[in-house]
Scaffold this motif. Sequence first.
Motif, PDB file in Angstrom:
ATOM      1  N   ASN A 282       0.835  -1.214   0.000  1.00 40.70           N
ATOM      2  CA  ASN A 282       0.000   0.000   0.000  1.00 40.70           C
ATOM      3  C   ASN A 282       0.865   1.258   0.000  1.00 40.70           C
ATOM      4  O   ASN A 282       0.570   2.228  -0.703  1.00 40.70           O
ATOM      5  CB  ASN A 282      -0.917   0.032   1.233  1.00 40.70           C
ATOM      6  CG  ASN A 282      -2.006  -1.009   1.152  1.00 40.70           C
ATOM      7  OD1 ASN A 282      -2.162  -1.678   0.132  1.00 40.70           O
ATOM      8  ND2 ASN A 282      -2.751  -1.174   2.233  1.00 40.70           N
ATOM      9  N   ALA A 283       1.926   1.230   0.803  1.00 42.14           N
ATOM     10  CA  ALA A 283       2.800   2.405   0.908  1.00 42.14           C
ATOM     11  C   ALA A 283       3.507   2.661  -0.413  1.00 42.14           C
ATOM     12  O   ALA A 283       3.566   3.816  -0.876  1.00 42.14           O
ATOM     13  CB  ALA A 283       3.814   2.200   2.027  1.00 42.14           C
ATOM     14  N   LEU A 284       4.036   1.607  -1.033  1.00 44.73           N
ATOM     15  CA  LEU A 284       4.750   1.779  -2.304  1.00 44.73           C
ATOM     16  C   LEU A 284       3.808   2.290  -3.398  1.00 44.73           C
ATOM     17  O   LEU A 284       4.195   3.149  -4.201  1.00 44.73           O
ATOM     18  CB  LEU A 284       5.414   0.457  -2.729  1.00 44.73           C
ATOM     19  CG  LEU A 284       6.593   0.018  -1.837  1.00 44.73           C
ATOM     20  CD1 LEU A 284       7.091  -1.365  -2.240  1.00 44.73           C
ATOM     21  CD2 LEU A 284       7.742   1.031  -1.906  1.00 44.73           C
ATOM     22  N   ALA A 285       2.574   1.777  -3.402  1.00 43.01           N
ATOM     23  CA  ALA A 285       1.591   2.234  -4.396  1.00 43.01           C
ATOM     24  C   ALA A 285       1.289   3.720  -4.191  1.00 43.01           C
ATOM     25  O   ALA A 285       1.234   4.503  -5.152  1.00 43.01           O
ATOM     26  CB  ALA A 285       0.320   1.404  -4.291  1.00 43.01           C
ATOM     27  N   ALA A 286       1.106   4.125  -2.934  1.00 36.23           N
ATOM     28  CA  ALA A 286       0.793   5.536  -2.638  1.00 36.23           C
ATOM     29  C   ALA A 286       1.971   6.437  -3.007  1.00 36.23           C
ATOM     30  O   ALA A 286       1.787   7.509  -3.600  1.00 36.23           O
ATOM     31  CB  ALA A 286       0.450   5.687  -1.153  1.00 36.23           C
TER      32      ALA A 286
ATOM     33  N   GLN B 267       6.331   6.302   4.245  1.00 37.75           N
ATOM     34  CA  GLN B 267       7.692   5.817   4.551  1.00 37.75           C
ATOM     35  C   GLN B 267       7.777   5.272   5.977  1.00 37.75           C
ATOM     36  O   GLN B 267       8.428   4.256   6.226  1.00 37.75           O
ATOM     37  CB  GLN B 267       8.713   6.940   4.334  1.00 37.75           C
ATOM     38  CG  GLN B 267       9.111   7.041   2.866  1.00 37.75           C
ATOM     39  CD  GLN B 267       9.562   8.424   2.470  1.00 37.75           C
ATOM     40  OE1 GLN B 267       9.623   9.331   3.296  1.00 37.75           O
ATOM     41  NE2 GLN B 267       9.877   8.601   1.201  1.00 37.75           N
ATOM     42  N   ALA B 268       7.082   5.951   6.896  1.00 44.22           N
ATOM     43  CA  ALA B 268       7.068   5.466   8.287  1.00 44.22           C
ATOM     44  C   ALA B 268       6.335   4.127   8.373  1.00 44.22           C
ATOM     45  O   ALA B 268       6.693   3.263   9.177  1.00 44.22           O
ATOM     46  CB  ALA B 268       6.406   6.492   9.204  1.00 44.22           C
ATOM     47  N   ALA B 269       5.323   3.950   7.519  1.00 42.70           N
ATOM     48  CA  ALA B 269       4.576   2.681   7.511  1.00 42.70           C
ATOM     49  C   ALA B 269       5.485   1.544   7.030  1.00 42.70           C
ATOM     50  O   ALA B 269       5.465   0.439   7.596  1.00 42.70           O
ATOM     51  CB  ALA B 269       3.340   2.798   6.626  1.00 42.70           C
ATOM     52  N   ILE B 270       6.301   1.825   5.998  1.00 43.29           N
ATOM     53  CA  ILE B 270       7.251   0.803   5.510  1.00 43.29           C
ATOM     54  C   ILE B 270       8.267   0.476   6.613  1.00 43.29           C
ATOM     55  O   ILE B 270       8.565  -0.697   6.876  1.00 43.29           O
ATOM     56  CB  ILE B 270       7.982   1.290   4.229  1.00 43.29           C
ATOM     57  CG1 ILE B 270       6.997   1.387   3.063  1.00 43.29           C
ATOM     58  CG2 ILE B 270       9.127   0.335   3.864  1.00 43.29           C
ATOM     59  CD1 ILE B 270       7.581   1.993   1.785  1.00 43.29           C
TER      60      ILE B 270
END
Lengths: 92, 165
Positions: A81-85, B85-88
């Motif tokens: 999800n983070a990479l897509a966003a 980025q913090a989530a990753i």
Amino acid sequence: MNLVALAQAALAVAGIVEPGLAPAITTVNQLGKLLKSVGNDLADAPVDSRTGLPMTLADAEARLELAHAKSDQQDNMIRANALAALAENAAE
Amino acid sequence: MRTRSLVLMLPIVLALSFSMGCGTVLKNLVTVTKDKNPVQVTALAADTVDAANQLGELVLQMQASAHKLHQSRVLPVEADNQVQQAAIAFADAKDKAAVAITSAQTPLQIAAAAAPLLGYAGSIVSTLTPVAGAKLTGTAGLLTGQLAGVISKAQALIQQMGGKR
């Protein structure tokens, strides 16, 4: 002998109780009680919440394995999800 | 002089009273080990990974809200990127923590392995809190209302994990 009560009494008598000091002592005391209860829990055998029976090692290992599987799946979803966003934001 | 002595004595009194109050837990934290108490330590490890997963659910919700709020032009792109980025970083840390928790031999090692997760989740919470508190209308308002609820749950969980473990 309760040393916390003794310390509070000594400070009160000496007249040097600053604002915030007495609550700090109370907090330390409460923290001590909390840690004590956690410590007692650790020493007791855990109970399976579904059956109410003492947990076996196999039960505990199965729970850990399940939690791990869920964790892996969730971590991959968070990353995807983070990479897509981030990609979407970069393309703006 | 008397006042100075009392002030100097205070940390010693506090340390003494603290260690007396926590005598049982200190003893248990030292004596509870995986080789002697495999069920207790394994169950604690499972509880800890479960708690980290609960925090992960909230991170998922917060990252989704952040991106939607950015799409609605409520959240600047920099803040959305920061959250993602913090989530990753959180997911990577959770991966490592899960491995360390499983191989931990004592409750203290379990707690130490889980502790870094609180910081990563905390940084997402602090980035989004001002936005969640803002009064907005329409879909963005609804979204920030939901986000405020998620943030509040995350804060409670972080506090609970940090305080109890």
